[in-house]
Design an enzyme around this catalytic site. Sequence first.
Site, PDB file in Angstrom:
ATOM      1  N   ILE A   1       0.808  -1.219   0.000  1.00  0.00           N
ATOM      2  CA  ILE A   1       0.000   0.000   0.000  1.00  0.00           C
ATOM      3  C   ILE A   1       0.843   1.271   0.000  1.00  0.00           C
ATOM      4  CG2 ILE A   1      -0.163   0.170   2.514  1.00  0.00           C
ATOM      5  CD1 ILE A   1      -2.979   0.897  -0.033  1.00  0.00           C
ATOM      6  N   TYR A   2       2.129   1.191   0.357  1.00  0.00           N
ATOM      7  CA  TYR A   2       2.945   2.397   0.464  1.00  0.00           C
ATOM      8  C   TYR A   2       3.046   3.083  -0.894  1.00  0.00           C
ATOM      9  CZ  TYR A   2       4.575   0.979   5.131  1.00  0.00           C
ATOM     10  OH  TYR A   2       4.647   0.618   6.457  1.00  0.00           O
ATOM     11  N   THR A   3       2.672   4.353  -0.899  1.00  0.00           N
ATOM     12  CA  THR A   3       2.623   5.170  -2.117  1.00  0.00           C
ATOM     13  C   THR A   3       2.032   4.380  -3.288  1.00  0.00           C
ATOM     14  OG1 THR A   3       4.983   4.689  -2.519  1.00  0.00           O
ATOM     15  CG2 THR A   3       4.450   6.780  -1.488  1.00  0.00           C
ATOM     16  N   LYS A   4       0.945   3.640  -2.962  1.00  0.00           N
ATOM     17  CA  LYS A   4       0.160   2.911  -3.967  1.00  0.00           C
ATOM     18  C   LYS A   4       0.995   1.907  -4.756  1.00  0.00           C
ATOM     19  CE  LYS A   4      -2.737   7.038  -4.511  1.00  0.00           C
ATOM     20  NZ  LYS A   4      -3.270   8.057  -5.458  1.00  0.00           N
ATOM     21  N   GLY A   5       1.942   1.266  -4.070  1.00  0.00           N
ATOM     22  CA  GLY A   5       2.787   0.269  -4.707  1.00  0.00           C
ATOM     23  C   GLY A   5       4.084   0.818  -5.268  1.00  0.00           C
TER      24      GLY A   5
END
Length: 357
Positions: A59-63
């Site tokens: 999920i971090y910065t949308k992958g």
Amino acid sequence: MPLDSYMTLGHSGLRVSPLCLGTMTFGEDWNFGSNVADSQAILSRFIERGGNFVDTADIYTKGHSEQIIGDFLAGDRSRRDRLVIGTKFGSNLFPGDPNGGGLSAKAIIRACEQSLRRLRTDYIDLYWLHGYDELTPIEETMRALDNLVSAGKVRYLGFCNTPAWRVCQAQMMNRMSGFAPLVATQVEYSLLERSVEHEIVPMAQTLGLAVMPWSPLKAGLLSGKYARAGGTGRATTFGIPIGEREHVLVDALRAIADKHDTSAAAVALAWLSTQPGVGPVIIGARTLDQFDENVQSLDIALSADEIAELERMTTPAPTSLTQIIARARAAIQNGLTVNGFSSTKSPLAPTTDEDRY
């Protein structure tokens, strides 16, 4: 202590650096963080200093965080194999898809395959459950994770942000079923968030799990970057309120830092490293300067008085259960007391060893 003073992770043979590089700030997709070049420069500096443990999540910065790491390691198998890469699953990256996240077998396998692609690797060293999902049976989750380990796609397992009772249930199930065990738990832990000391930390020590703190600087608050200001309602970038208690603590950190010729952030990290069962500590950085400042924590030897001062200022409020346990401990060790005073001895109490039987 240098960054390459490796420790084993929990009850495992996996050797990791005492600081783990957190990469939630890799990428600008959340309107904060570092661009690709700066992110990879921080990663390069971390490796050059001897660090080998990197933490990310799907999920971090949308992958994008995973992708930045994968692109950095692409084509260099030796460098990839020297790193311990941990990533997390559970978040839903597909709005509208009820199986796009969570801890079901379907969601876990899909998430793992996508993380492998973004990281451009064929295995994940440490696969973290990112958060508690009360809708999925724990048996399904642990069986799916064990299958990933058996398939060689994952090496080790950990839980983040999960109640102590659920972690304990999962670990006992692993032992009884012969599943791959958990080796670590990841929780928010700092001088301003010590509630985990009541149950999470003792549970982890009992079960052989490493305690890995995230947000050890409380979203930057303990770095001292938020100066006192007039008025009320001041908060960090992440909405954490800042009051006089927080400012007084930062003042104490600065005073200790001056004695050690370092920063308030480094002192806060150094304190955390002294806590029982803790390590590695996850540090984040948006710039190389922030990274270098955080690594200074490894060179600080806090005195017993300095540790005691910081702990006195931040002692977590007791729960009703911890108060009962404390009273029970006194009763067991010193005899029954009522409101802190010794109770009158019962005329029925045994007076000799013979009377006890």
